[in-house]
Write an enzyme that holds these catalytic residues in place. Structure first.
Site, PDB file in Angstrom:
ATOM      1  N   GLY A   1     -19.719 -19.968 -55.131  1.00  8.20           N
ATOM      2  CA  GLY A   1     -19.985 -20.568 -56.808  1.00  8.20           C
ATOM      3  C   GLY A   1     -20.952 -20.313 -58.324  1.00  8.20           C
TER       4      GLY A   1
ATOM      5  N   GLN B   1     -26.783 -17.592 -64.839  1.00  7.55           N
ATOM      6  CA  GLN B   1     -26.353 -15.848 -63.405  1.00  7.55           C
ATOM      7  C   GLN B   1     -25.647 -15.499 -64.567  1.00  7.55           C
ATOM      8  OE1 GLN B   1     -25.253 -18.401 -59.801  1.00  7.55           O
ATOM      9  NE2 GLN B   1     -26.247 -17.105 -59.286  1.00  7.55           N
TER      10      GLN B   1
ATOM     11  N   CYS C   1     -27.181 -16.433 -52.442  1.00  9.38           N
ATOM     12  CA  CYS C   1     -27.242 -16.209 -53.445  1.00  9.38           C
ATOM     13  C   CYS C   1     -26.583 -14.857 -54.208  1.00  9.38           C
ATOM     14  CB  CYS C   1     -28.260 -17.408 -54.285  1.00  9.38           C
ATOM     15  SG  CYS C   1     -28.351 -17.425 -56.324  1.00  9.38           S
ATOM     16  N   LEU C   2     -25.504 -14.919 -55.353  1.00  9.88           N
ATOM     17  CA  LEU C   2     -25.032 -13.785 -56.329  1.00  9.88           C
ATOM     18  C   LEU C   2     -26.406 -13.365 -56.468  1.00  9.88           C
ATOM     19  CD1 LEU C   2     -21.733 -15.046 -57.219  1.00  9.88           C
ATOM     20  CD2 LEU C   2     -22.251 -13.612 -54.801  1.00  9.88           C
TER      21      LEU C   2
ATOM     22  N   HIS D   1     -26.470 -26.749 -54.502  1.00 13.90           N
ATOM     23  CA  HIS D   1     -27.184 -25.171 -55.466  1.00 13.90           C
ATOM     24  C   HIS D   1     -26.514 -24.706 -56.411  1.00 13.90           C
ATOM     25  CE1 HIS D   1     -27.878 -20.931 -53.998  1.00 13.90           C
ATOM     26  NE2 HIS D   1     -27.134 -20.648 -54.732  1.00 13.90           N
ATOM     27  N   GLU D   2     -25.436 -24.821 -57.205  1.00 13.67           N
ATOM     28  CA  GLU D   2     -24.706 -24.267 -58.367  1.00 13.67           C
ATOM     29  C   GLU D   2     -25.522 -25.240 -59.353  1.00 13.67           C
ATOM     30  OE1 GLU D   2     -24.141 -21.356 -58.805  1.00 13.67           O
ATOM     31  OE2 GLU D   2     -23.878 -21.822 -56.960  1.00 13.67           O
TER      32      GLU D   2
ATOM     33  N   HIS E   1     -28.794 -24.818 -59.810  1.00 13.85           N
ATOM     34  CA  HIS E   1     -29.749 -23.251 -61.213  1.00 13.85           C
ATOM     35  C   HIS E   1     -29.638 -24.319 -62.202  1.00 13.85           C
ATOM     36  CE1 HIS E   1     -29.362 -19.879 -58.198  1.00 13.85           C
ATOM     37  NE2 HIS E   1     -28.153 -20.259 -57.977  1.00 13.85           N
TER      38      HIS E   1
HETATM   39 CO    CO Z   1     -26.974 -19.357 -56.316  1.00 16.91          CO
END
Ligand code: CO
Length: 159
Positions: A46, A51, A88-89, A130-131, A134
């Site tokens: 995701g 991000q 998380c990326l 999670h997304e 963000h």
């Molecule tokens: Co994340």
């Protein structure tokens, strides 16, 4: 399509409440395509627009069942609980346990401005939460009740 730079934890852009998308135009489509490519290149499931430094309510998810593009997503229902490891990326070496609903329902718009619904359990439920977090300036370390060492995590992921 092009890879975009991923914003890392500590950057103020990850702490902003993102604005709704109002124009479903080719600029949005390029963003979605770039986000999906960037997510795949980083082996993620995701990625949210903040991000990549874009403060709009846009996210892409692929938990192995094909791409899901979410524009202006809203969680309409949450049931049960799950407690699993999350990462998380924007912080590739950090992992922690986060409690999430076992099942979520989300309403969102697709890239053409058409409303649709998506339901998720397990990893998809986790990714949806999670997304969407963000988009509200929330990162998983705000919610994690226990951080784990990378070695522990490697074992977990092999399951
Ligand atoms: Co994340």
């Amino acid at each position: 399509m092009a890879l975009r730079n991923i914003v890392k934890f500590g950057d103020e852009r990850l702490r902003k409440k993102c604005r709704e998308v109002t124009a479903f135009d080719d600029k949005l489509w390029v963003l979605l395509d770039d986000m999906y490519e960037t997510m795949q290149a980083s082996d993620g499931v995701g990625l949210a627009a903040p991000q990549v430094g874009i403060l709009r309510r846009v996210a892409v998810i692929d938990v192995g069942e094909g791409p899901i593009e979410l524009i202006n997503p809203v969680i309409t229902s949450m049931r049960g609980k799950q407690h699993e490891i999350e990462g998380c990326l924007s912080s590739p070496n950090q992992w922690g346990y986060v409690e999430r609903p076992a099942k979520v329902k989300v309403t969102a718009f697709n890239r053409y401005g058409k409303e649709f619904k998506v339901e998720g359990t397990e990893l998809l439920a986790r990714a949806l939460c999670h997304e969407i977090d963000h988009l509200n300036g929330i990162i998983f370390t705000d919610l994690a009740d226990e951080m784990v060492e990378p070695e522990d995590n490697k074992k977990k992921r092999k399951k």
